[in-house]
Design a protein around this motif. Structure first.
Motif, PDB file in Angstrom:
ATOM      1  N   LYS A  15     -12.054 -12.057   2.473  1.00 51.73           N
ATOM      2  CA  LYS A  15     -11.539 -12.173   3.833  1.00 51.73           C
ATOM      3  C   LYS A  15     -10.650 -13.395   3.977  1.00 51.73           C
ATOM      4  O   LYS A  15      -9.646 -13.375   4.710  1.00 51.73           O
ATOM      5  CB  LYS A  15     -12.717 -12.253   4.811  1.00 51.73           C
ATOM      6  N   LYS A  16     -10.991 -14.457   3.272  1.00 51.56           N
ATOM      7  CA  LYS A  16     -10.229 -15.697   3.353  1.00 51.56           C
ATOM      8  C   LYS A  16      -8.819 -15.513   2.826  1.00 51.56           C
ATOM      9  O   LYS A  16      -7.853 -16.045   3.378  1.00 51.56           O
ATOM     10  CB  LYS A  16     -10.967 -16.789   2.565  1.00 51.56           C
ATOM     11  N   ARG A  17      -8.665 -14.727   1.758  1.00 52.52           N
ATOM     12  CA  ARG A  17      -7.342 -14.532   1.150  1.00 52.52           C
ATOM     13  C   ARG A  17      -6.896 -13.075   1.258  1.00 52.52           C
ATOM     14  O   ARG A  17      -6.260 -12.536   0.359  1.00 52.52           O
ATOM     15  CB  ARG A  17      -7.378 -14.976  -0.310  1.00 52.52           C
ATOM     16  N   CYS A  23      -0.282  -8.733   0.490  1.00 51.38           N
ATOM     17  CA  CYS A  23       1.095  -9.029   0.058  1.00 51.38           C
ATOM     18  C   CYS A  23       1.352  -8.537  -1.363  1.00 51.38           C
ATOM     19  O   CYS A  23       2.398  -7.934  -1.645  1.00 51.38           O
ATOM     20  CB  CYS A  23       1.362 -10.524   0.162  1.00 51.38           C
ATOM     21  N   THR A  24       0.428  -8.786  -2.279  1.00 59.45           N
ATOM     22  CA  THR A  24       0.609  -8.319  -3.653  1.00 59.45           C
ATOM     23  C   THR A  24       0.591  -6.796  -3.724  1.00 59.45           C
ATOM     24  O   THR A  24       1.334  -6.190  -4.496  1.00 59.45           O
ATOM     25  CB  THR A  24      -0.491  -8.895  -4.553  1.00 59.45           C
ATOM     26  N   PHE A  25      -0.237  -6.161  -2.898  1.00 57.88           N
ATOM     27  CA  PHE A  25      -0.293  -4.696  -2.848  1.00 57.88           C
ATOM     28  C   PHE A  25       1.039  -4.115  -2.382  1.00 57.88           C
ATOM     29  O   PHE A  25       1.615  -3.229  -3.030  1.00 57.88           O
ATOM     30  CB  PHE A  25      -1.431  -4.265  -1.917  1.00 57.88           C
ATOM     31  N   VAL A  26       1.538  -4.610  -1.275  1.00 57.90           N
ATOM     32  CA  VAL A  26       2.812  -4.106  -0.729  1.00 57.90           C
ATOM     33  C   VAL A  26       3.966  -4.407  -1.682  1.00 57.90           C
ATOM     34  O   VAL A  26       4.851  -3.564  -1.897  1.00 57.90           O
ATOM     35  CB  VAL A  26       3.065  -4.719   0.660  1.00 57.90           C
ATOM     36  N   LEU A  27       3.962  -5.585  -2.275  1.00 59.61           N
ATOM     37  CA  LEU A  27       5.044  -5.965  -3.181  1.00 59.61           C
ATOM     38  C   LEU A  27       5.069  -5.080  -4.421  1.00 59.61           C
ATOM     39  O   LEU A  27       6.136  -4.629  -4.854  1.00 59.61           O
ATOM     40  CB  LEU A  27       4.878  -7.438  -3.587  1.00 59.61           C
ATOM     41  N   ALA A  28       3.911  -4.798  -4.987  1.00 65.41           N
ATOM     42  CA  ALA A  28       3.847  -3.960  -6.189  1.00 65.41           C
ATOM     43  C   ALA A  28       4.301  -2.531  -5.889  1.00 65.41           C
ATOM     44  O   ALA A  28       5.046  -1.927  -6.666  1.00 65.41           O
ATOM     45  CB  ALA A  28       2.420  -3.967  -6.756  1.00 65.41           C
TER      46      ALA A  28
END
Length: 246
Positions: A15-17, A23-28
């Motif tokens: 939850k903290k990050r 962001c990494t999911f959307v970017l990939a």
């Protein structure tokens, strides 16, 4: 109890990050989609089917043993179709600017189970060229197999046809984006736990207790300091400015 606490801490870290993981999911997924749609060259596939049988003159003596023999020869036919003897003539007839080895990589030959039908598939960046190569390979094989294997009953069941709305078989953008999504999630979770592992700063009283291995006796609440304005000194009206009080 320890497992429950560990699981709670795990969810707290996620939850903290959570923003980093998203962001990494959307970017990939975005990178996979852009590469699939704009950078990878579309590959088209054309296929034809060939039926191989015995000589017509021997049909009266055709039995189950002959069928088994023909089935065992299918692998031999598959090798012959992709041999330089066949592919060299295909290149010459179509005036292709490639070697037999390069053409061999474009052709895939397989046979249906327990049948004498051979499927010849060709992949190329141009749909019409893939159709021409598939049909020409079947025609050359039909001519050459008579002298090579003494087989004169080769029939092209379904020639390759080029249609206007032929879709490329490669790349598969949806599959690539799905793979990118999995990689993005793995990368996001990996970075999350790595950053959490490398973060050695002390933030809470629990961190102090774990670091010093001593119980906490008390806590000091944070104190907010505000600027206090001093009241202005009042001057008596009976007292003149500059006069001294005796």
């Amino acid at each position: 109890m320890e497992e429950t606490i560990s699981l709670q801490e795990l969810f707290k870290v996620i939850k903290k990050r959570l923003a980093l993981i998203i962001c990494t999911f959307v970017l990939a997924v975005t990178i996979a989609g852009i590469i699939s749609y704009f950078f990878l060259t579309p590959i088209y596939q054309a296929s034809t089917q060939i039926l191989i049988n015995q000589k017509e003159s021997d049909q009266n003596q055709f039995n189950s043993q002959d069928i088994d023999t023909n089935l065992q020869l299918i692998n031999t036919y598959n090798v012959i179709i992709k041999s330089p003897v066949i592919l060299s003539k295909v290149i010459d007839n179509l005036n292709l600017n490639m070697t037999p080895d390069l053409l061999n990589k474009k052709i895939t030959v397989n046979s249906e189970q327990n049948s004498q039908v051979i499927n010849v598939s060709v992949e190329d960046t141009e749909s019409q060229k893939a159709v021409d190569i598939a049909n020409m390979t079947a025609d050359v094989f039909q001519e050459e197999i008579q002298s090579l294997m003494n087989v004169d009953n080769v029939i092209v069941l379904s020639p390759a046809i080029n249609v206007n709305d032929m879709s490329p078989v490669k790349p598969n953008p949806i599959l690539n984006m799905a793979i990118g999504a999995v990689i993005g999630l793995m990368l996001g979770f990996g970075l999350t736990f790595l950053l959490e592992y490398l973060d050695t700063t002390v933030k809470t009283e629990q961190d102090i207790e774990e670091l010093l291995e001593l119980p906490i006796l008390g806590l000091i609440s944070p104190i907010s300091y505000k600027k206090i304005k001093k009241p202005k000194e009042s001057i008596s009206p009976n007292r003149k400015r500059g006069s001294k009080h005796v």
